[in-house]
Design a protein around this motif. Sequence first.
Motif, PDB file in Angstrom:
ATOM      1  N   GLY A 134      15.534 -51.102  16.868  1.00 32.55           N
ATOM      2  CA  GLY A 134      14.590 -50.283  17.025  1.00 32.55           C
ATOM      3  C   GLY A 134      14.610 -49.149  17.991  1.00 32.55           C
ATOM      4  O   GLY A 134      15.317 -49.333  18.877  1.00 32.55           O
ATOM      5  N   TYR A 135      13.255 -48.535  18.132  1.00 29.77           N
ATOM      6  CA  TYR A 135      13.152 -47.740  19.128  1.00 29.77           C
ATOM      7  C   TYR A 135      12.534 -48.009  20.239  1.00 29.77           C
ATOM      8  O   TYR A 135      12.473 -47.563  21.632  1.00 29.77           O
ATOM      9  CB  TYR A 135      12.260 -46.220  18.597  1.00 29.77           C
ATOM     10  N   LEU A 136      11.796 -49.351  20.188  1.00 32.29           N
ATOM     11  CA  LEU A 136      10.908 -49.779  21.462  1.00 32.29           C
ATOM     12  C   LEU A 136      11.693 -50.131  22.660  1.00 32.29           C
ATOM     13  O   LEU A 136      11.333 -50.242  23.709  1.00 32.29           O
ATOM     14  CB  LEU A 136      10.044 -50.841  20.848  1.00 32.29           C
ATOM     15  N   PRO A 137      13.008 -50.948  22.508  1.00 31.15           N
ATOM     16  CA  PRO A 137      13.685 -51.102  23.689  1.00 31.15           C
ATOM     17  C   PRO A 137      13.972 -50.175  24.785  1.00 31.15           C
ATOM     18  O   PRO A 137      14.141 -50.315  26.080  1.00 31.15           O
ATOM     19  CB  PRO A 137      15.164 -51.724  22.998  1.00 31.15           C
ATOM     20  N   THR A 138      14.050 -48.895  24.203  1.00 26.51           N
ATOM     21  CA  THR A 138      13.935 -47.689  25.145  1.00 26.51           C
ATOM     22  C   THR A 138      12.886 -47.687  25.940  1.00 26.51           C
ATOM     23  O   THR A 138      12.944 -47.221  27.263  1.00 26.51           O
ATOM     24  CB  THR A 138      14.143 -46.275  24.309  1.00 26.51           C
ATOM     25  N   VAL A 139      11.737 -47.952  25.580  1.00 26.20           N
ATOM     26  CA  VAL A 139      10.518 -48.126  26.382  1.00 26.20           C
ATOM     27  C   VAL A 139      10.447 -49.194  27.756  1.00 26.20           C
ATOM     28  O   VAL A 139      10.394 -48.904  28.766  1.00 26.20           O
ATOM     29  CB  VAL A 139       9.209 -48.296  25.619  1.00 26.20           C
ATOM     30  N   ALA A 140      11.326 -50.360  27.319  1.00 27.20           N
ATOM     31  CA  ALA A 140      11.226 -51.357  28.044  1.00 27.20           C
ATOM     32  C   ALA A 140      12.550 -50.898  29.402  1.00 27.20           C
ATOM     33  O   ALA A 140      12.157 -51.165  30.511  1.00 27.20           O
ATOM     34  CB  ALA A 140      11.630 -52.728  27.416  1.00 27.20           C
ATOM     35  N   ALA A 141      13.206 -50.270  28.806  1.00 29.18           N
ATOM     36  CA  ALA A 141      14.447 -49.822  29.986  1.00 29.18           C
ATOM     37  C   ALA A 141      13.734 -48.640  30.695  1.00 29.18           C
ATOM     38  O   ALA A 141      14.050 -48.595  31.744  1.00 29.18           O
ATOM     39  CB  ALA A 141      15.627 -49.250  29.103  1.00 29.18           C
ATOM     40  N   ALA A 142      13.047 -47.915  30.263  1.00 32.92           N
ATOM     41  CA  ALA A 142      12.364 -46.767  30.849  1.00 32.92           C
ATOM     42  C   ALA A 142      11.422 -47.227  32.094  1.00 32.92           C
ATOM     43  O   ALA A 142      11.406 -47.058  33.260  1.00 32.92           O
ATOM     44  CB  ALA A 142      11.774 -45.858  29.975  1.00 32.92           C
ATOM     45  N   ARG A 143      10.610 -48.455  31.654  1.00 30.32           N
ATOM     46  CA  ARG A 143       9.863 -48.881  32.567  1.00 30.32           C
ATOM     47  C   ARG A 143      10.542 -49.882  33.615  1.00 30.32           C
ATOM     48  O   ARG A 143      10.111 -49.755  34.932  1.00 30.32           O
ATOM     49  CB  ARG A 143       8.875 -49.913  31.706  1.00 30.32           C
ATOM     50  N   ALA A 144      11.658 -50.317  33.371  1.00 24.98           N
ATOM     51  CA  ALA A 144      12.569 -51.172  34.197  1.00 24.98           C
ATOM     52  C   ALA A 144      13.158 -50.084  35.208  1.00 24.98           C
ATOM     53  O   ALA A 144      13.110 -50.337  36.345  1.00 24.98           O
ATOM     54  CB  ALA A 144      13.549 -52.045  33.329  1.00 24.98           C
ATOM     55  N   HIS A 145      13.303 -48.907  34.794  1.00 24.57           N
ATOM     56  CA  HIS A 145      14.264 -47.828  35.735  1.00 24.57           C
ATOM     57  C   HIS A 145      13.056 -47.365  36.590  1.00 24.57           C
ATOM     58  O   HIS A 145      13.147 -47.164  37.746  1.00 24.57           O
ATOM     59  CB  HIS A 145      14.418 -46.706  34.661  1.00 24.57           C
ATOM     60  N   GLN A 146      11.750 -47.142  36.013  1.00 23.17           N
ATOM     61  CA  GLN A 146      10.722 -46.753  36.976  1.00 23.17           C
ATOM     62  C   GLN A 146      10.560 -47.828  38.118  1.00 23.17           C
ATOM     63  O   GLN A 146      10.071 -47.405  39.224  1.00 23.17           O
ATOM     64  CB  GLN A 146       9.418 -46.552  36.206  1.00 23.17           C
ATOM     65  N   ALA A 147      10.323 -49.062  37.773  1.00 23.28           N
ATOM     66  CA  ALA A 147      10.072 -50.087  38.582  1.00 23.28           C
ATOM     67  C   ALA A 147      11.247 -50.284  39.772  1.00 23.28           C
ATOM     68  O   ALA A 147      10.739 -50.298  40.916  1.00 23.28           O
ATOM     69  CB  ALA A 147      10.147 -51.329  37.811  1.00 23.28           C
ATOM     70  N   GLN A 148      12.448 -49.848  39.415  1.00 19.62           N
ATOM     71  CA  GLN A 148      13.747 -49.929  40.291  1.00 19.62           C
ATOM     72  C   GLN A 148      13.456 -48.681  41.267  1.00 19.62           C
ATOM     73  O   GLN A 148      13.656 -49.022  42.577  1.00 19.62           O
ATOM     74  CB  GLN A 148      14.799 -49.945  39.690  1.00 19.62           C
ATOM     75  N   ALA A 149      13.003 -47.653  40.659  1.00 22.87           N
ATOM     76  CA  ALA A 149      12.759 -46.500  41.435  1.00 22.87           C
ATOM     77  C   ALA A 149      11.735 -46.496  42.594  1.00 22.87           C
ATOM     78  O   ALA A 149      11.948 -46.056  43.611  1.00 22.87           O
ATOM     79  CB  ALA A 149      12.746 -45.134  40.578  1.00 22.87           C
ATOM     80  N   ALA A 150      10.582 -47.316  42.192  1.00 22.12           N
ATOM     81  CA  ALA A 150       9.472 -47.570  42.924  1.00 22.12           C
ATOM     82  C   ALA A 150       9.960 -48.341  44.294  1.00 22.12           C
ATOM     83  O   ALA A 150       9.393 -48.278  45.109  1.00 22.12           O
ATOM     84  CB  ALA A 150       8.381 -48.227  42.182  1.00 22.12           C
ATOM     85  N   VAL A 151      10.737 -49.382  43.906  1.00 20.12           N
ATOM     86  CA  VAL A 151      11.253 -50.175  44.889  1.00 20.12           C
ATOM     87  C   VAL A 151      12.243 -49.590  45.820  1.00 20.12           C
ATOM     88  O   VAL A 151      12.101 -49.702  47.205  1.00 20.12           O
ATOM     89  CB  VAL A 151      12.157 -51.323  44.498  1.00 20.12           C
ATOM     90  N   ARG A 152      12.862 -48.546  45.596  1.00 20.37           N
ATOM     91  CA  ARG A 152      13.671 -47.747  46.677  1.00 20.37           C
ATOM     92  C   ARG A 152      13.064 -47.042  47.648  1.00 20.37           C
ATOM     93  O   ARG A 152      12.185 -46.669  47.745  1.00 20.37           O
ATOM     94  CB  ARG A 152      14.637 -46.868  45.670  1.00 20.37           C
TER      95      ARG A 152
END
Length: 191
Positions: free
Chosen positions: A173-191
């Motif tokens: 479905g379409y919802l895994p994209t949201v999880a991937a987007a949130r993971a990307h945002q979390a990684q970017a915040a750590v940098r």
Amino acid sequence: MPHIDLGNDQPGIRSLFFYRPETAAPLSELAEILLRGPSTLERWERELIATHVSGLNECRFCTTTHAAFTAAQLPEGLELDVIRADVGSAPISDKLKALLDVAAAVQRGGRQVTTELVDAARAAGADDPEIHDTVLIAAAFCMFNRYVDGLATVMPDDLSGLAERAKALVAEGYLPTVAAARAHQAQAAVR
């Protein structure tokens, strides 16, 4: 080149979802409900409506991706290229043809949906929930198309992974994209 720095190299709407996961969630949930939720319309039929509207809007990313999602779910014996080449003579139900006419009217403008178009859809077997969902899918994809093209998102040159992406979408479905987007945002915040 996108009009704004999206901070990722994802294509199309995925880049926008990675940029703003908080808006990705409700938009992905809407797509999930409209295209995969309970309905008397088959998933491929709803994806075809999204593809049709995206094609009319000349949104290359949405047309290409949703065409792949439609094709991945087509019943045996149907070919998307044949359907898209001439909807009027395509080997699809009269109901779906009438709903595609309603969707095309929505694409031109909400007030272009006439009583005659709705009556034709009903005469072909569409019920009120199917007419409602067709109008909402068409309206939502007008928004999605303008979102993608309004920020000049990138369309990848290499489409070789699209069939695999379509298989994943059919399965997950379409919802895994949201999880991937949130993971990307979390990684970017750590940098």
